[in-house]
Design a protein around this motif. Sequence first.
Motif, PDB file in Angstrom:
ATOM      1  N   UNK A  17      47.146  64.054  34.595  1.00  0.00           N
ATOM      2  CA  UNK A  17      46.245  62.962  34.962  1.00  0.00           C
ATOM      3  C   UNK A  17      47.048  61.755  35.426  1.00  0.00           C
ATOM      4  N   UNK A  18      48.114  61.418  34.709  1.00  0.00           N
ATOM      5  CA  UNK A  18      48.939  60.277  35.099  1.00  0.00           C
ATOM      6  C   UNK A  18      49.610  60.542  36.442  1.00  0.00           C
ATOM      7  N   UNK A  19      50.069  61.752  36.648  1.00  0.00           N
ATOM      8  CA  UNK A  19      50.681  62.105  37.930  1.00  0.00           C
ATOM      9  C   UNK A  19      49.695  61.964  39.085  1.00  0.00           C
ATOM     10  N   UNK A  20      48.468  62.423  38.879  1.00  0.00           N
ATOM     11  CA  UNK A  20      47.440  62.284  39.916  1.00  0.00           C
ATOM     12  C   UNK A  20      47.168  60.822  40.212  1.00  0.00           C
ATOM     13  N   UNK A  21      47.046  60.027  39.156  1.00  0.00           N
ATOM     14  CA  UNK A  21      46.774  58.604  39.338  1.00  0.00           C
ATOM     15  C   UNK A  21      47.910  57.934  40.101  1.00  0.00           C
ATOM     16  N   UNK A  22      49.142  58.228  39.737  1.00  0.00           N
ATOM     17  CA  UNK A  22      50.287  57.635  40.430  1.00  0.00           C
ATOM     18  C   UNK A  22      50.323  58.054  41.897  1.00  0.00           C
ATOM     19  N   UNK A  23      50.029  59.310  42.182  1.00  0.00           N
ATOM     20  CA  UNK A  23      49.981  59.761  43.574  1.00  0.00           C
ATOM     21  C   UNK A  23      48.963  58.961  44.376  1.00  0.00           C
ATOM     22  N   UNK A  36      47.612  55.942  43.649  1.00  0.00           N
ATOM     23  CA  UNK A  36      47.966  54.526  43.755  1.00  0.00           C
ATOM     24  C   UNK A  36      49.125  54.296  44.717  1.00  0.00           C
ATOM     25  N   UNK A  37      50.146  55.112  44.633  1.00  0.00           N
ATOM     26  CA  UNK A  37      51.307  54.916  45.491  1.00  0.00           C
ATOM     27  C   UNK A  37      51.020  55.293  46.938  1.00  0.00           C
ATOM     28  N   UNK A  38      50.134  56.260  47.159  1.00  0.00           N
ATOM     29  CA  UNK A  38      49.770  56.597  48.547  1.00  0.00           C
ATOM     30  C   UNK A  38      48.986  55.456  49.189  1.00  0.00           C
ATOM     31  N   UNK A  39      48.321  54.642  48.360  1.00  0.00           N
ATOM     32  CA  UNK A  39      47.598  53.474  48.848  1.00  0.00           C
ATOM     33  C   UNK A  39      48.502  52.243  48.901  1.00  0.00           C
ATOM     34  N   UNK A  40      49.726  52.388  48.428  1.00  0.00           N
ATOM     35  CA  UNK A  40      50.642  51.256  48.390  1.00  0.00           C
ATOM     36  C   UNK A  40      50.316  50.266  47.287  1.00  0.00           C
ATOM     37  N   UNK A  41      49.564  50.709  46.290  1.00  0.00           N
ATOM     38  CA  UNK A  41      49.119  49.841  45.206  1.00  0.00           C
ATOM     39  C   UNK A  41      50.129  49.884  44.060  1.00  0.00           C
ATOM     40  N   UNK A  42      51.277  49.289  44.299  1.00  0.00           N
ATOM     41  CA  UNK A  42      52.361  49.301  43.323  1.00  0.00           C
ATOM     42  C   UNK A  42      51.985  48.507  42.068  1.00  0.00           C
ATOM     43  N   UNK A  43      51.248  47.419  42.236  1.00  0.00           N
ATOM     44  CA  UNK A  43      50.872  46.590  41.091  1.00  0.00           C
ATOM     45  C   UNK A  43      50.055  47.397  40.085  1.00  0.00           C
ATOM     46  N   UNK A  44      49.056  48.141  40.559  1.00  0.00           N
ATOM     47  CA  UNK A  44      48.252  48.950  39.637  1.00  0.00           C
ATOM     48  C   UNK A  44      49.041  50.140  39.097  1.00  0.00           C
ATOM     49  N   UNK A  59      44.980  51.873  32.403  1.00  0.00           N
ATOM     50  CA  UNK A  59      45.165  53.240  32.905  1.00  0.00           C
ATOM     51  C   UNK A  59      43.859  54.024  32.808  1.00  0.00           C
ATOM     52  N   UNK A  60      43.171  53.899  31.675  1.00  0.00           N
ATOM     53  CA  UNK A  60      41.904  54.614  31.503  1.00  0.00           C
ATOM     54  C   UNK A  60      40.856  54.120  32.495  1.00  0.00           C
ATOM     55  N   UNK A  61      40.835  52.826  32.749  1.00  0.00           N
ATOM     56  CA  UNK A  61      39.892  52.287  33.733  1.00  0.00           C
ATOM     57  C   UNK A  61      40.204  52.826  35.129  1.00  0.00           C
ATOM     58  N   UNK A  62      41.473  52.923  35.454  1.00  0.00           N
ATOM     59  CA  UNK A  62      41.866  53.457  36.763  1.00  0.00           C
ATOM     60  C   UNK A  62      41.549  54.955  36.863  1.00  0.00           C
ATOM     61  N   UNK A  63      41.727  55.686  35.759  1.00  0.00           N
ATOM     62  CA  UNK A  63      41.346  57.099  35.750  1.00  0.00           C
ATOM     63  C   UNK A  63      39.865  57.232  36.124  1.00  0.00           C
ATOM     64  N   UNK A  64      39.031  56.411  35.503  1.00  0.00           N
ATOM     65  CA  UNK A  64      37.592  56.465  35.783  1.00  0.00           C
ATOM     66  C   UNK A  64      37.298  56.053  37.222  1.00  0.00           C
ATOM     67  N   UNK A  65      37.934  54.976  37.671  1.00  0.00           N
ATOM     68  CA  UNK A  65      37.706  54.470  39.025  1.00  0.00           C
ATOM     69  C   UNK A  65      37.976  55.548  40.066  1.00  0.00           C
TER      70      UNK A  65
END
Length: 71
Positions: free
Chosen positions: A31-37, A39-47, A58-64
């Motif tokens: 799940x963390x790997x998917x989220x990082x992929x 976010x980073x593909x969007x260039x969203x380094x801050x998140x 992290x949990x909020x971003x998982x849901x989003x």
Amino acid sequence: MCNLSGYVEEKGIEKGIEKGIQKGREEGENALGKLMDILLSKGDVANAKLAATDEKARKELYRKYGIIEKP
């Protein structure tokens, strides 16, 4: 004989718990790997940094991003 069956049952339960813990870890890592992929593909380094350090965020971003179901 009763002691042997109790021992076998206890060992089976222990193995089941160990497998469940391992599966939970693997799912969490996936799940963390998917989220990082995402976010980073969007260039969203801050998140990405936030997700790496803040469990609530992290949990909020998982849901989003639909990585885990909404409660």
